[in-house]
Scaffold this motif. Sequence first.
Motif, short mmCIF file in Angstrom:
data_model
loop_
_atom_site.label_atom_id
_atom_site.label_comp_id
_atom_site.label_asym_id
_atom_site.label_seq_id
_atom_site.Cartn_x
_atom_site.Cartn_y
_atom_site.Cartn_z
N PRO A 38 0.67 -1.20 -0.01
CA PRO A 38 -0.22 0.67 0.23
C PRO A 38 1.02 0.95 0.07
N LEU A 39 0.58 2.25 -0.91
CA LEU A 39 1.00 3.27 -0.89
C LEU A 39 0.61 4.57 -0.41
N ASN A 40 0.69 5.63 -0.39
CA ASN A 40 -0.31 7.53 -0.14
C ASN A 40 0.32 8.04 -0.62
N PRO A 41 0.36 8.09 -2.22
CA PRO A 41 0.66 10.20 -2.99
C PRO A 41 -0.61 10.85 -2.96
N ARG A 42 -0.44 11.97 -3.03
CA ARG A 42 -1.13 13.17 -3.05
C ARG A 42 -2.02 12.48 -4.56
N VAL A 43 -3.07 11.78 -5.22
CA VAL A 43 -3.38 12.01 -6.41
C VAL A 43 -4.29 12.89 -6.76
N ALA A 44 -4.42 13.07 -8.33
CA ALA A 44 -5.19 13.80 -8.80
C ALA A 44 -5.38 13.58 -10.17
N ALA A 45 -6.77 12.75 -10.09
CA ALA A 45 -7.37 11.85 -11.11
C ALA A 45 -7.67 12.41 -11.91
N LEU A 46 -7.56 12.85 -13.27
CA LEU A 46 -8.96 14.15 -14.13
C LEU A 46 -9.28 13.15 -15.63
N GLY A 47 -10.33 13.46 -15.41
CA GLY A 47 -10.79 12.94 -16.70
C GLY A 47 -13.12 12.96 -16.00
N GLY A 48 -13.63 12.34 -17.12
CA GLY A 48 -14.74 12.37 -16.24
C GLY A 48 -15.35 11.03 -16.93
N PRO A 91 -23.96 17.07 -13.63
CA PRO A 91 -24.09 16.09 -12.09
C PRO A 91 -23.57 14.55 -12.69
N GLY A 92 -24.32 14.71 -13.53
CA GLY A 92 -23.72 12.30 -14.08
C GLY A 92 -22.34 12.25 -13.74
N ASP A 93 -21.37 12.96 -14.38
CA ASP A 93 -19.78 12.73 -14.38
C ASP A 93 -19.12 13.09 -13.03
N LEU A 94 -19.69 13.21 -12.74
CA LEU A 94 -19.53 13.49 -11.12
C LEU A 94 -19.86 12.45 -10.13
N ARG A 95 -21.42 11.89 -10.40
CA ARG A 95 -22.01 11.05 -9.68
C ARG A 95 -21.65 9.63 -9.86
N MET A 96 -20.96 9.87 -11.08
CA MET A 96 -19.84 8.37 -11.56
C MET A 96 -18.60 8.32 -10.96
N ALA A 97 -17.96 9.24 -10.65
CA ALA A 97 -16.65 10.04 -9.55
C ALA A 97 -17.26 8.67 -8.55
N LEU A 98 -17.86 9.17 -7.78
CA LEU A 98 -18.47 9.01 -6.63
C LEU A 98 -18.67 8.01 -6.74
N ALA A 99 -19.06 6.65 -7.28
CA ALA A 99 -19.25 5.58 -7.34
C ALA A 99 -18.54 4.93 -7.17
N ALA A 100 -16.74 5.70 -8.09
CA ALA A 100 -16.27 4.83 -8.44
C ALA A 100 -15.36 4.52 -7.01
N LEU A 101 -15.04 6.07 -6.12
CA LEU A 101 -14.85 5.47 -5.28
C LEU A 101 -15.21 4.87 -3.82
N CYS A 102 -16.59 4.56 -4.26
CA CYS A 102 -16.98 3.29 -3.21
C CYS A 102 -16.49 2.01 -2.69
N TRP A 111 -24.22 1.76 -2.01
CA TRP A 111 -24.51 2.85 -1.97
C TRP A 111 -23.96 3.41 -3.74
N SER A 112 -22.82 2.84 -3.96
CA SER A 112 -22.56 2.74 -5.43
C SER A 112 -24.21 2.05 -6.03
N ARG A 113 -24.79 0.77 -5.98
CA ARG A 113 -25.17 1.12 -7.02
C ARG A 113 -26.70 2.05 -6.89
N VAL A 114 -27.46 2.57 -5.66
CA VAL A 114 -28.02 2.82 -5.57
C VAL A 114 -28.20 4.42 -6.48
N VAL A 115 -27.23 4.72 -6.50
CA VAL A 115 -26.78 6.20 -6.98
C VAL A 115 -26.27 6.47 -8.28
N GLN A 116 -26.26 5.34 -9.09
CA GLN A 116 -26.05 5.00 -10.13
C GLN A 116 -27.27 4.33 -11.08
N HIS A 117 -28.15 3.51 -9.97
CA HIS A 117 -29.89 3.60 -10.69
C HIS A 117 -30.39 4.70 -10.66
#
Length: 352
Positions: A38-48, A91-102, A111-117
């Motif tokens: 396990p690592l712990n770098p600060r990572v910024a991921a860009l996209g959508g 909000p759609g791409d923001l929602r997908m990013a949140l679901a991916a972080l579940c 909760w990932s399934r709920v927000v993606q429903h």
Amino acid sequence: MTPRETAHQPVPGGDDEPGTAAVTARGEPVPVVPGVRPLNPRVAALGGGHGLFASLSALRRVTRQLTAIVTVADDGGSSGMLRRDFGVLPPGDLRMALAALCGDDAWGTTWSRVVQHRFTRGSGLGGHAVGNVLIVALWELLGDTVQGLDWVGRLLGAHGRVLPMASVPLDLAAEVEGADPARPGQLSIVRGQAACAATTGRDRSISLHPANPPACPEAVAARRDADWVVLGPGSWFTRVLPHLLVPELADALISTRARRLVALNLVPQPGETEGFSPHTHLEVLADHAPELTVDIVLADRGTAGGSVAQLEKAAGLLGGRLVLADLAMRDGSPRHDPRQLAGAFAEIFEGE
């Protein structure tokens, strides 16, 4: 206490000691790829969209200091309707990013399934995703876009933070070759993200309106403070390249001391990159951001095929080196395997 009560707001670039074990927003160990430290770098991921979903699904297995910076130009479907009706960011791409972080536990997967429903019936809710409606409701109640997203992240127990690329909704315009099948060599302008993504022609370049939009301040800070910035994979013209066209964000990406990694797609995308070779993606990237340099270009070994020499040359012209790994799902579908991708990220982060 319930998992929701023990969750805390994930803050990128926190003051945790380097090298500490990665944990979730609820204080539980982050599931990591077997055999990968396990690592712990600060990572910024860009996209959508689906591309960012893939990278976040992998990166949350590697670090707990993860910030997703998401495009806000979607004008189709549920996002487009909510954007027009409420004057908010799509909000759609923001929602997908949140679901991916579940997480992979029962709380996270549920909760990932709920927000993606997505509702499929009804004249009012039909076509809307639950997470889209939830995000817009919090924006209305709190009057703060970032705070609203942080609250959704708390509810989901997200393994990171989600931020919009810009503070206002954006519109895309693409210069397209052959949008009219009867005139395959003619250039024309196609407007709107949905139209740009669905064009039957071939995208040549992309631009934003407004041309100098206000960046989300937290997103600028996340880029500057990161140890690694990851760009891609994803829809190249509509969800990756826009990150290079917001002046404040582009400046932060160019001037940051962070290492920069470009993750390439597995296959060309119809319309946007149809007919593109892997190295063509890098050439288009350089055309849109001539001052940008990268450290690593990550590509799937199977996808690269006979293009390795050209990929190495294109990566070198951007100042970086090519890393090949087995990244694709083994079922033959053109999707990244999150565990394989996580392993590649971890090896790169640890070795650089």
